[in-house]
Design a protein around this motif. Sequence first.
Motif, PDB file in Angstrom:
ATOM      1  N   GLY A   1      -5.065  11.140   1.571  1.00 13.39           N
ATOM      2  CA  GLY A   1      -5.555   9.924   2.197  1.00 13.39           C
ATOM      3  C   GLY A   1      -5.870   8.818   1.213  1.00 13.39           C
ATOM      4  O   GLY A   1      -6.243   7.711   1.632  1.00 13.39           O
ATOM      5  N   GLU A   2      -5.743   9.069  -0.080  1.00 12.10           N
ATOM      6  CA  GLU A   2      -6.004   8.020  -1.072  1.00 12.10           C
ATOM      7  C   GLU A   2      -4.903   6.964  -1.020  1.00 12.10           C
ATOM      8  O   GLU A   2      -3.756   7.259  -0.654  1.00 12.10           O
ATOM      9  CB  GLU A   2      -6.079   8.621  -2.469  1.00 12.10           C
ATOM     10  N   VAL A   3      -5.263   5.735  -1.401  1.00 13.07           N
ATOM     11  CA  VAL A   3      -4.340   4.611  -1.290  1.00 13.07           C
ATOM     12  C   VAL A   3      -4.216   3.899  -2.626  1.00 13.07           C
ATOM     13  O   VAL A   3      -5.213   3.585  -3.282  1.00 13.07           O
ATOM     14  CB  VAL A   3      -4.823   3.615  -0.209  1.00 13.07           C
ATOM     15  N   ILE A   4      -2.966   3.664  -3.040  1.00  8.42           N
ATOM     16  CA  ILE A   4      -2.666   2.781  -4.163  1.00  8.42           C
ATOM     17  C   ILE A   4      -2.272   1.443  -3.562  1.00  8.42           C
ATOM     18  O   ILE A   4      -1.431   1.387  -2.657  1.00  8.42           O
ATOM     19  CB  ILE A   4      -1.527   3.346  -5.027  1.00  8.42           C
ATOM     20  N   SER A   5      -2.879   0.357  -4.033  1.00 11.49           N
ATOM     21  CA  SER A   5      -2.640  -0.933  -3.393  1.00 11.49           C
ATOM     22  C   SER A   5      -2.427  -2.027  -4.414  1.00 11.49           C
ATOM     23  O   SER A   5      -2.792  -1.901  -5.590  1.00 11.49           O
ATOM     24  CB  SER A   5      -3.819  -1.299  -2.484  1.00 11.49           C
ATOM     25  N   SER A   6      -1.841  -3.110  -3.924  1.00 14.31           N
ATOM     26  CA  SER A   6      -1.629  -4.285  -4.772  1.00 14.31           C
ATOM     27  C   SER A   6      -1.496  -5.489  -3.854  1.00 14.31           C
ATOM     28  O   SER A   6      -0.874  -5.406  -2.793  1.00 14.31           O
ATOM     29  CB  SER A   6      -0.359  -4.111  -5.606  1.00 14.31           C
ATOM     30  N   LEU A   7      -2.096  -6.609  -4.239  1.00 14.97           N
ATOM     31  CA  LEU A   7      -2.052  -7.837  -3.452  1.00 14.97           C
ATOM     32  C   LEU A   7      -1.181  -8.880  -4.150  1.00 14.97           C
ATOM     33  O   LEU A   7      -1.287  -9.090  -5.356  1.00 14.97           O
ATOM     34  CB  LEU A   7      -3.460  -8.394  -3.243  1.00 14.97           C
TER      35      LEU A   7
ATOM     36  N   ASN B   1     -14.050   7.932  -0.218  1.00 13.66           N
ATOM     37  CA  ASN B   1     -14.112   8.977   0.806  1.00 13.66           C
ATOM     38  C   ASN B   1     -12.827   8.944   1.623  1.00 13.66           C
ATOM     39  O   ASN B   1     -12.823   8.620   2.819  1.00 13.66           O
ATOM     40  CB  ASN B   1     -15.330   8.767   1.710  1.00 13.66           C
ATOM     41  N   PRO B   2     -11.679   9.267   1.003  1.00  7.89           N
ATOM     42  CA  PRO B   2     -10.389   9.138   1.695  1.00  7.89           C
ATOM     43  C   PRO B   2     -10.256  10.157   2.819  1.00  7.89           C
ATOM     44  O   PRO B   2     -10.811  11.256   2.759  1.00  7.89           O
ATOM     45  CB  PRO B   2      -9.366   9.386   0.588  1.00  7.89           C
ATOM     46  N   ARG B   3      -9.491   9.788   3.829  1.00  7.69           N
ATOM     47  CA  ARG B   3      -9.313  10.660   4.993  1.00  7.69           C
ATOM     48  C   ARG B   3      -7.833  10.724   5.355  1.00  7.69           C
ATOM     49  O   ARG B   3      -7.288   9.744   5.884  1.00  7.69           O
ATOM     50  CB  ARG B   3     -10.137  10.138   6.175  1.00  7.69           C
ATOM     51  N   PRO B   4      -7.178  11.840   5.075  1.00  5.76           N
ATOM     52  CA  PRO B   4      -5.761  11.963   5.470  1.00  5.76           C
ATOM     53  C   PRO B   4      -5.637  12.118   6.982  1.00  5.76           C
ATOM     54  O   PRO B   4      -6.572  12.523   7.662  1.00  5.76           O
ATOM     55  CB  PRO B   4      -5.305  13.232   4.750  1.00  5.76           C
ATOM     56  N   PHE B   5      -4.489  11.758   7.499  1.00  3.22           N
ATOM     57  CA  PHE B   5      -4.215  11.943   8.916  1.00  3.22           C
ATOM     58  C   PHE B   5      -3.554  13.304   9.130  1.00  3.22           C
ATOM     59  O   PHE B   5      -2.795  13.775   8.284  1.00  3.22           O
ATOM     60  CB  PHE B   5      -3.289  10.838   9.425  1.00  3.22           C
ATOM     61  N   ILE B   6      -3.867  13.929  10.251  1.00  2.00           N
ATOM     62  CA  ILE B   6      -3.285  15.235  10.568  1.00  2.00           C
ATOM     63  C   ILE B   6      -2.074  15.020  11.463  1.00  2.00           C
ATOM     64  O   ILE B   6      -2.204  14.620  12.620  1.00  2.00           O
ATOM     65  CB  ILE B   6      -4.312  16.149  11.268  1.00  2.00           C
TER      66      ILE B   6
ATOM     67  N   GLU C   1     -13.945   1.359  -1.225  1.00  2.00           N
ATOM     68  CA  GLU C   1     -14.830   2.228  -0.456  1.00  2.00           C
ATOM     69  C   GLU C   1     -14.048   3.318   0.264  1.00  2.00           C
ATOM     70  O   GLU C   1     -14.497   4.455   0.366  1.00  2.00           O
ATOM     71  CB  GLU C   1     -15.642   1.396   0.540  1.00  2.00           C
ATOM     72  N   TRP C   2     -12.868   2.970   0.788  1.00  2.00           N
ATOM     73  CA  TRP C   2     -12.026   3.977   1.452  1.00  2.00           C
ATOM     74  C   TRP C   2     -11.675   5.094   0.472  1.00  2.00           C
ATOM     75  O   TRP C   2     -11.767   6.277   0.806  1.00  2.00           O
ATOM     76  CB  TRP C   2     -10.759   3.334   2.001  1.00  2.00           C
ATOM     77  N   ASN C   3     -11.263   4.731  -0.733  1.00  2.00           N
ATOM     78  CA  ASN C   3     -10.833   5.729  -1.714  1.00  2.00           C
ATOM     79  C   ASN C   3     -11.982   6.595  -2.239  1.00  2.00           C
ATOM     80  O   ASN C   3     -11.748   7.665  -2.805  1.00  2.00           O
ATOM     81  CB  ASN C   3     -10.111   5.054  -2.880  1.00  2.00           C
TER      82      ASN C   3
ATOM     83  N   ALA D   1       0.833  -1.200   0.000  1.00  2.00           N
ATOM     84  CA  ALA D   1       0.000   0.000   0.000  1.00  2.00           C
ATOM     85  C   ALA D   1       0.866   1.248   0.000  1.00  2.00           C
ATOM     86  O   ALA D   1       1.922   1.296   0.638  1.00  2.00           O
ATOM     87  CB  ALA D   1      -0.935   0.012   1.212  1.00  2.00           C
ATOM     88  N   ALA D   2       0.395   2.277  -0.723  1.00  2.00           N
ATOM     89  CA  ALA D   2       1.029   3.599  -0.752  1.00  2.00           C
ATOM     90  C   ALA D   2      -0.038   4.616  -0.361  1.00  2.00           C
ATOM     91  O   ALA D   2      -0.997   4.834  -1.109  1.00  2.00           O
ATOM     92  CB  ALA D   2       1.595   3.902  -2.133  1.00  2.00           C
ATOM     93  N   PHE D   3       0.124   5.205   0.820  1.00  2.00           N
ATOM     94  CA  PHE D   3      -0.868   6.126   1.386  1.00  2.00           C
ATOM     95  C   PHE D   3      -0.457   7.562   1.063  1.00  2.00           C
ATOM     96  O   PHE D   3       0.624   8.019   1.459  1.00  2.00           O
ATOM     97  CB  PHE D   3      -0.927   5.907   2.901  1.00  2.00           C
TER      98      PHE D   3
END
Length: 370
Positions: free
Chosen positions: A232-238, A341-346, A337-339, A225-227
């Motif tokens: 807050g969007e995530v690029i992912s691969s399994l 409505n992405p939510r970055p961390f502060i 679903e996360w992407n 994962a790349a956050f």
Amino acid sequence: MTDGAAGRRGPKLEPVVLADEERSTLERWVRRRNSAQALAARSRIVLACAEGGVPPVVGVAKDLGVSPDMVRKWRRRFLSDRLDGLVDEPRPGRPPVIGVEDVEAVVVATLEEIPKDATHWSRASMAQHSGLSKSTVGRIWRKFQLKPHLTETFTLSTDPLFVEKVHDVVGLYFNPPDGAIVLSVDEKSQIQALDRSQPVLPMMPGMPERRTHDYVRNGLTTLFAAFDVATGEVISSLHRRHRAAEFEKFLVKVDKEIPAHLQIHLICDNYGTHKTPAIRAWLERHPRCHMHFTPTGSSWINQVERWFGFLADQQIRRGTHKNVQNLEADIRSWIKEWNENPRPFIWTKTAAEILESLANFCRRISGAGH
């Protein structure tokens, strides 16, 4: 002589004069490596107040890094009750049941000794050891914030470049370069497809969801994962494995999905697959990708680790999966679903604040175990 506050006169302070035995006891409390911090701090205050005639309260507070009210409180308590005043709150109309020596003996034994038949003290064993009641032992422990039944884990980084790496990573969080994207990258390996040995019983009014304690293992997968720390969007691969070859495939995917005009800053930990010759060669062929490493043993500074925690809590930990394909489908669905409505961390702590917190922690544990 005034309290020491500029431009404001206060009541004349009574000097703190120490007997030789009192000074010796206070210095012993300060020097003892494992003394309770509260008693050591009170002893320093009294010793400082006894230096140089009548030193200003504000000056003593500034030198010791405490509040003037704290200095006034323990100065006044010592003048009223001497050493006993530093140990316990005075009780009007009732003389202290135990003396300062008894309290010191309990505190020292708790911190420096181990019972013969156990790994730590209980109230009952300390009461038998000290000759005091269990309730008295409990009050002493509460007063000095001693909790022998509790233990916590910690890891101090041994990375020789710890300071430089903290500044580098936190600097990217607070001031990302113009025309660049900052990605917090890691892999969550060995995610198990688990199925309970019997069907899960659903939650009902007055009854929580119930599941068997045992389970069946149905295979493993690894999530790369790349956050994006800005959005807050995530690029992912399994992948079923997590070698350097799979990590390189993931970097290829990241490179394709990020617009070509942007520089890419990748924050990674020190796992071996991130530093192989193949990965270094790939980075040389893709000069817009810049790798930044967190300090060894400091995964908490990598924001993707917090995102992995959300994934584990909301999807993996209580999930049931009959095979790896089912597990991977649920993970992909959750990330989709996360992407939406992405939510970055502060990130709030600066590098200087992190390093100061670590320095304070090291000062607190200095000498522990010796």
